[in-house]
Structure formats: C-alpha cells, structure tokens
Design a protein around this motif. Sequence first.
Motif, PDB file in Angstrom:
ATOM      1  N   ARG A 212       0.818  -1.219   0.000  1.00  0.00           N
ATOM      2  CA  ARG A 212       0.000   0.000   0.000  1.00  0.00           C
ATOM      3  C   ARG A 212       0.850   1.266   0.000  1.00  0.00           C
ATOM      4  NH1 ARG A 212      -4.641  -1.506   4.544  1.00  0.00           N
ATOM      5  NH2 ARG A 212      -5.731  -3.105   3.296  1.00  0.00           N
ATOM      6  N   PHE A 213       2.036   1.169   0.560  1.00  0.00           N
ATOM      7  CA  PHE A 213       2.888   2.357   0.699  1.00  0.00           C
ATOM      8  C   PHE A 213       4.106   2.298  -0.222  1.00  0.00           C
ATOM      9  CE2 PHE A 213       0.794   1.505   4.778  1.00  0.00           C
ATOM     10  CZ  PHE A 213       0.067   2.671   4.925  1.00  0.00           C
ATOM     11  N   SER A 214       4.025   1.439  -1.243  1.00  0.00           N
ATOM     12  CA  SER A 214       5.162   1.298  -2.159  1.00  0.00           C
ATOM     13  C   SER A 214       4.704   1.487  -3.602  1.00  0.00           C
ATOM     14  CB  SER A 214       5.793  -0.091  -2.015  1.00  0.00           C
ATOM     15  OG  SER A 214       6.213  -0.310  -0.684  1.00  0.00           O
ATOM     16  N   LYS A 215       5.596   2.022  -4.384  1.00  0.00           N
ATOM     17  CA  LYS A 215       5.348   2.166  -5.809  1.00  0.00           C
ATOM     18  C   LYS A 215       6.188   1.134  -6.547  1.00  0.00           C
ATOM     19  CE  LYS A 215       4.250   7.105  -5.623  1.00  0.00           C
ATOM     20  NZ  LYS A 215       4.608   8.457  -6.122  1.00  0.00           N
ATOM     21  N   LEU A 216       5.520   0.137  -7.098  1.00  0.00           N
ATOM     22  CA  LEU A 216       6.221  -0.953  -7.766  1.00  0.00           C
ATOM     23  C   LEU A 216       6.469  -0.593  -9.225  1.00  0.00           C
ATOM     24  CD1 LEU A 216       4.254  -4.015  -6.343  1.00  0.00           C
ATOM     25  CD2 LEU A 216       6.377  -3.010  -5.496  1.00  0.00           C
ATOM     26  N   LYS A 217       7.739  -0.469  -9.557  1.00  0.00           N
ATOM     27  CA  LYS A 217       8.101  -0.151 -10.936  1.00  0.00           C
ATOM     28  C   LYS A 217       8.907  -1.269 -11.581  1.00  0.00           C
ATOM     29  CE  LYS A 217       8.153   4.874 -10.194  1.00  0.00           C
ATOM     30  NZ  LYS A 217       8.973   6.102 -10.252  1.00  0.00           N
ATOM     31  N   THR A 218       9.689  -1.970 -10.789  1.00  0.00           N
ATOM     32  CA  THR A 218      10.553  -3.018 -11.329  1.00  0.00           C
ATOM     33  C   THR A 218      10.401  -4.304 -10.522  1.00  0.00           C
ATOM     34  OG1 THR A 218      12.428  -2.444  -9.901  1.00  0.00           O
ATOM     35  CG2 THR A 218      12.243  -1.278 -12.005  1.00  0.00           C
ATOM     36  N   ARG A 219      10.995  -5.375 -11.049  1.00  0.00           N
ATOM     37  CA  ARG A 219      11.012  -6.674 -10.359  1.00  0.00           C
ATOM     38  C   ARG A 219      11.763  -6.570  -9.040  1.00  0.00           C
ATOM     39  NH1 ARG A 219      14.086 -11.470 -10.590  1.00  0.00           N
ATOM     40  NH2 ARG A 219      12.804 -13.380 -10.586  1.00  0.00           N
ATOM     41  N   GLU A 220      12.799  -5.751  -9.003  1.00  0.00           N
ATOM     42  CA  GLU A 220      13.597  -5.581  -7.791  1.00  0.00           C
ATOM     43  C   GLU A 220      12.779  -4.941  -6.672  1.00  0.00           C
ATOM     44  OE1 GLU A 220      14.741  -5.088 -10.882  1.00  0.00           O
ATOM     45  OE2 GLU A 220      16.017  -6.883 -10.725  1.00  0.00           O
ATOM     46  N   ASP A 221      11.809  -4.098  -7.047  1.00  0.00           N
ATOM     47  CA  ASP A 221      10.930  -3.508  -6.032  1.00  0.00           C
ATOM     48  C   ASP A 221      10.098  -4.583  -5.337  1.00  0.00           C
ATOM     49  OD1 ASP A 221      11.832  -0.967  -6.631  1.00  0.00           O
ATOM     50  OD2 ASP A 221      10.239  -0.581  -8.089  1.00  0.00           O
TER      51      ASP A 221
END
Length: 300
Positions: A212-221
Amino acid sequence: MSFKSKLKNLDYVHISRGCYAISIALTIIGVICLSIFGLNYSVDFKAGSNVDISLTETVTKEQIEPILQELGIAEGTHVTPGADRITIRFTKVLDEDQDHQLKNEILKLDSEASFEVNTVDPEMARELARNAMLAVLWSCLGIIVYVSIRFEWRFAVAAVVSLLHDAFMVVALFSIFRLEVDLTFIIAVLTIIGYSINDTIVIFDRIRENLRFSKLKTREDLITIVNKSVSQTIMRSLYTALTVFIAALFLLLLGGASIKMFSLAMVIGLLFGAYSSIFIASPLWFVLKSRQKNKPAKAS
C-alpha cells in the motif's frame, strides 16, 4: 552482528531457489516411496482387531507369542510391548470365541489385566480413509476461498501450495520410515495445516500492508517488498513455531503410546511449516506477481 539482525538482512527470495530444489527433491523421493511402499496403516484404516492390554505384572512379548500360536491367531500379528501395557494388532477381525480365549490366557499371566479391544471391518476402514482425505481436501478448499476473498488469488495459490507441501512432507516421512498412520495422525496433519496457514497469513498480511505504501516499478521492487515483509515477521513466526514445537516435543518424549504418532507428526510438521511459510509461500507469491508485472499492457 546478532542472529536476529542477520535474519532481518537475508535475501529470502534468492535463498528460496535452493529451498525449492530441496523441496522438489524431497517430494520426488516421497512420491517414489509412497508408490512402492504406501503407508503403514493402523487398524483404524484397515480391517482387523487391536487389543490394548493394561498390565499390573510383567508380561513379555515372548510370553504372548506362544499363546497366539496355540490359539491359531499368530499369522499377521504384531505385538508391541510397553512399560505397563502390551498392544496386539491383528490383520483379521477376532471372532467372539478367539477374543474370549485370548483374554483367558492373558489373565493366567496377570489376573488383574484389563483389555480394550478395537475392531474395524473392511467397509468402516474404507469409509474412515475416504473421510480423512475429504477432511484435508475440504480444508484446503476453504482456505483457497477465504484467502482469495481476503487477499487475492496469488496469495491463495501460494498458501495452499505451502500447506500441501507441509502435509505431504509429513506423509512422505511416515512412508519412508514405515511409521504407523492412525486417526491421531490425520488430526495432526489438519492441525499442521492450521498452524502453517496461520504463519503464512501473517507474512502475507505484512506484504499487503507494505504494498500500500510502495510504488512498484521493477522486479527488484517486488523482491524488496517480500524480503522486507518476511524480515519484519520472521521472529514472530519462529517464536510461535518454537513454542508449539517444545510442547509437541515433550508430548512425544513423555506422552503415552496412544498419542506418540500424533506428537511425532506435529514435531515434523511444525518444522516444515515454519520453513515453508518463510521460504516457499512468500517467494512463490513473488513469482506469480512478477509474471503479472512483466506482462505487456493491453492497448486501450
């Protein structure tokens, strides 16, 4: 660096690759052993009679076996001696005369002996085995529905794979070492499923909160989210598993013969449950989720 700090800094997603290989290897070995040897069912799951004798005097296995030979009921019989009891398992159902004669002969050795006779006919044995399988399947189905509604289907798939892994590992080890499977074993497997899903849901809930508090942009995220969530909950999972493990271990060491297989199954299952919640369930969710992230967006 302390042990607790080391646990929080581990790359659980990377470590899970080796864990998958170990689990797959154990599963293959288990499938082979089950195919060749099957399970060592107790009288609960196959036709026969089980005679539990509580003793006040010392009666040995060597004294019992000639009696069985004399009565003509020794074939396929297994005698298990204990400190103050002896268990005789028959692969055939004793009739009334055989039961009466056996008791009379045992009473000649110990006049105050008491008997508990359990008899299962073929139809009842098949029904018990069928109901035991249905209990496991229905519990898994209920978990899939609940987790899918409460979280999402990827969490449900990962959770069920994890708990089936734990249940199968216990079954496989009982097959490999020819340990007796009775009704208490089924209770232990269902209990293990409960503890396994509990630990897994705790980690999944933390993953959902962190998402909820993260912005997922890549696989590493995604890897960061999973590692962070596991590290935040790992001590809670280990403390819970250790507390129940200690209780189950003392039940195994100090408990009676009637709950020995239950306690042993619990000890094995709790170890695998803690392992799978950390190294199987969460990384498997990551694999499913990362495939979604890698899909190309549809044209509007």
